[in-house]
Motif scaffolding. Structure first.
Motif, PDB file in Angstrom:
ATOM      1  N   ALA A 197      16.028 -17.112  56.215  1.00 40.89           N
ATOM      2  CA  ALA A 197      15.584 -18.297  55.477  1.00 40.89           C
ATOM      3  C   ALA A 197      15.245 -19.450  56.418  1.00 40.89           C
ATOM      4  CB  ALA A 197      16.664 -18.720  54.487  1.00 40.89           C
ATOM      5  N   SER A 198      15.919 -19.518  57.567  1.00 44.44           N
ATOM      6  CA  SER A 198      15.691 -20.616  58.521  1.00 44.44           C
ATOM      7  C   SER A 198      14.298 -20.567  59.142  1.00 44.44           C
ATOM      8  CB  SER A 198      16.754 -20.579  59.624  1.00 44.44           C
ATOM      9  OG  SER A 198      18.029 -20.878  59.092  1.00 44.44           O
ATOM     10  N   LYS A 199      13.616 -19.440  59.015  1.00 46.71           N
ATOM     11  CA  LYS A 199      12.248 -19.331  59.520  1.00 46.71           C
ATOM     12  C   LYS A 199      11.264 -20.096  58.635  1.00 46.71           C
ATOM     13  CE  LYS A 199      13.101 -14.621  61.270  1.00 46.71           C
ATOM     14  NZ  LYS A 199      12.720 -13.184  61.098  1.00 46.71           N
ATOM     15  N   VAL A 257      30.925 -19.729  53.174  1.00 49.21           N
ATOM     16  CA  VAL A 257      29.927 -20.711  53.582  1.00 49.21           C
ATOM     17  C   VAL A 257      28.895 -20.829  52.474  1.00 49.21           C
ATOM     18  CG1 VAL A 257      27.957 -21.071  55.125  1.00 49.21           C
ATOM     19  CG2 VAL A 257      30.187 -20.530  56.079  1.00 49.21           C
ATOM     20  N   ILE A 258      28.502 -22.060  52.158  1.00 44.51           N
ATOM     21  CA  ILE A 258      27.340 -22.253  51.291  1.00 44.51           C
ATOM     22  C   ILE A 258      26.294 -23.018  52.090  1.00 44.51           C
ATOM     23  CG2 ILE A 258      28.685 -22.203  49.166  1.00 44.51           C
ATOM     24  CD1 ILE A 258      28.190 -25.239  48.974  1.00 44.51           C
ATOM     25  N   TYR A 259      25.084 -23.064  51.543  1.00 45.35           N
ATOM     26  CA  TYR A 259      23.964 -23.602  52.298  1.00 45.35           C
ATOM     27  C   TYR A 259      23.237 -24.712  51.548  1.00 45.35           C
ATOM     28  CZ  TYR A 259      24.657 -19.386  55.032  1.00 45.35           C
ATOM     29  OH  TYR A 259      25.214 -18.392  55.808  1.00 45.35           O
ATOM     30  N   LEU A 260      22.773 -25.666  52.331  1.00 43.94           N
ATOM     31  CA  LEU A 260      21.814 -26.643  51.841  1.00 43.94           C
ATOM     32  C   LEU A 260      20.440 -26.161  52.280  1.00 43.94           C
ATOM     33  CD1 LEU A 260      23.590 -29.974  52.895  1.00 43.94           C
ATOM     34  CD2 LEU A 260      23.743 -28.796  50.696  1.00 43.94           C
ATOM     35  N   VAL A 261      19.508 -26.097  51.365  1.00 42.87           N
ATOM     36  CA  VAL A 261      18.137 -25.682  51.676  1.00 42.87           C
ATOM     37  C   VAL A 261      17.246 -26.907  51.565  1.00 42.87           C
ATOM     38  CG1 VAL A 261      16.202 -24.207  51.014  1.00 42.87           C
ATOM     39  CG2 VAL A 261      18.548 -23.336  50.862  1.00 42.87           C
ATOM     40  N   ASN A 262      16.683 -27.293  52.699  1.00 42.75           N
ATOM     41  CA  ASN A 262      15.900 -28.533  52.779  1.00 42.75           C
ATOM     42  C   ASN A 262      16.717 -29.719  52.265  1.00 42.75           C
ATOM     43  OD1 ASN A 262      13.662 -27.155  53.822  1.00 42.75           O
ATOM     44  ND2 ASN A 262      12.887 -26.684  51.772  1.00 42.75           N
ATOM     45  N   GLY A 263      18.017 -29.696  52.627  1.00 46.07           N
ATOM     46  CA  GLY A 263      18.915 -30.790  52.283  1.00 46.07           C
ATOM     47  C   GLY A 263      19.437 -30.777  50.863  1.00 46.07           C
ATOM     48  N   LYS A 313      23.567 -27.566  65.194  1.00 49.74           N
ATOM     49  CA  LYS A 313      22.157 -27.192  65.112  1.00 49.74           C
ATOM     50  C   LYS A 313      21.919 -25.723  65.430  1.00 49.74           C
ATOM     51  CE  LYS A 313      21.132 -28.625  69.873  1.00 49.74           C
ATOM     52  NZ  LYS A 313      20.283 -29.497  70.727  1.00 49.74           N
ATOM     53  N   ASN A 314      22.884 -25.079  66.104  1.00 47.21           N
ATOM     54  CA  ASN A 314      22.774 -23.652  66.424  1.00 47.21           C
ATOM     55  C   ASN A 314      23.506 -22.765  65.427  1.00 47.21           C
ATOM     56  OD1 ASN A 314      21.269 -24.045  68.886  1.00 47.21           O
ATOM     57  ND2 ASN A 314      23.178 -24.756  69.828  1.00 47.21           N
ATOM     58  N   GLY A 315      24.033 -23.384  64.364  1.00 52.76           N
ATOM     59  CA  GLY A 315      24.677 -22.613  63.301  1.00 52.76           C
ATOM     60  C   GLY A 315      26.132 -22.296  63.539  1.00 52.76           C
TER      61      GLY A 315
END
Length: 336
Positions: free
Chosen positions: A202-204, A264-270, A234-236
């Motif tokens: 997804a980070s791509k 872990v959960i994620y923010l996608v585009n904040g 920034k490197n995860g």
């Protein structure tokens, strides 16, 4: 669908295997006690002579060998249960999280069902001597050794069948707890490794930020409690006292990984991804209100997970007439 709901589904898979392991040990315990009870009824004249009576003609030795053989089969089935669970967790979490990210971000991210061979490679433990079969083989050897000692010592002491049965029950329950811990740890590791692959892909296509979530209860180890709500660098990587990890179960340090229930959960585009028909979870105003409410509740002492859950109940996104693509509809694109 949101990330917490996906994790809850994974938790049910782990709990199912824990219950199956409980059943394996319960049946083995009952079998051991039944066989020893038969031997007592048939051969033992008195508690004081029980060791001599059962040792005659190698009766006890043969029974102990039989117990060891049956436990070997039990542990083989437990290894298979956990290995199958791990693969299921990895694939289901990967696809459902991929769906959530793509549909929420309205961006094709190049996801595809992970090949079975690649899943198995990913799940191999990076630490020598800590692969799943080796860990459970060690546990099997421990319980066989302990049962031999407990049964023999009980007979020598002339304790009688019921006292010996209690010794056996304690030994089996101790091993059952250890096997459940292995299942919990392995399931969490499979989830974390699957999350990491989703993150990389997804980070791509989007800015993806990891957030550490401790479990909801008070049994969380202190190190993980301090990590709660922390964002990866920034490197995860997450950092704690000179150690770093890409997620739960990836510290490769026993005290940080074993029996961990963090995710872990994620923010996608904040933004926090979520999908419901008739709701616009991408609305900037909603996302800001949600973030502010989460911060407030964390300042009040709640864990990130509890703060998020409470905030989502109170802050509602605006209505939208655009329909949401379901997971089943999204999944069809992978069918040849």
């Amino acid at each position: 669908m949101n990330q917490q709901e996906i994790k809850q589904e994974i938790e049910k898979l782990i709990q199912k295997v824990e219950s199956d392991i409980e059943l394996v040990f319960s049946l083995r315990l009952q079998n051991i006690l039944d066989e020893l009870n038969k031997m007592y009824i048939k051969f033992v004249k008195s508690d004081e002579t029980s060791y001599t009576d059962l040792n005659k003609y190698n009766r006890l030795s043969k029974e102990l060998d039989n117990i060891a053989t049956e436990l070997s089969e039990d542990y083989k089935s437990i290894v298979s249960m956990i290995a199958e669970m791990n693969e299921t967790i990895y694939v289901e979490n990967y696809l459902k999280t991929a769906y959530l990210f793509e549909v929420f971000a309205s961006t094709e991210m190049g996801f595809a069902p992970p090949a079975k061979s690649l899943v198995q490679i990913s799940l191999r433990n990076a630490i020598k001597y800590l692969t799943l079969p080796l860990v459970l083989e060690r546990h099997r050897n421990e319980i066989v050794h302990r049962l031999n000692i407990e049964i023999s010592q009980s007979l020598i002491a002339g304790e009688g069948y019921w006292k010996m049965a209690k010794r056996i029950e304690n030994a089996v329950n101790f091993s059952k707890k250890k096997a459940r811990t292995v299942a919990r740890t392995e399931g969490g590791r499979a989830l974390s490794l699957s999350d990491e692959q989703v993150y990389k892909q997804a980070s791509k296509y989007a800015t993806v930020t990891k957030v550490w979530l401790s479990a909801l209860d008070n049994d969380v180890r202190n190190a993980h409690r301090k990590l709660d709500g922390e964002k990866a660098d920034k490197n995860g990587y997450f950092h704690f006292k000179g150690m770093k990890a890409k997620g739960p179960h990836q510290w490769y340090v026993a005290k940080m990984d074993i029996n961990c229930r963090c995710v872990v959960i994620y923010l996608v585009n904040g933004m926090l991804p979520e999908l419901r028909r008739g709701r616009d979870y991408r609305d900037a105003n909603y996302q800001q209100k949600l973030a502010d409410r989460i911060d407030k509740y964390m300042e009040d002492g709640l864990t990130y997970a509890k703060a998020l859950k409470k905030a989502q109940k109170e802050v509602k996104p605006p209505n939208v007439v655009v329909p949401v693509q379901t997971y089943e509809e999204w999944e069809k694109k992978f069918v040849a």
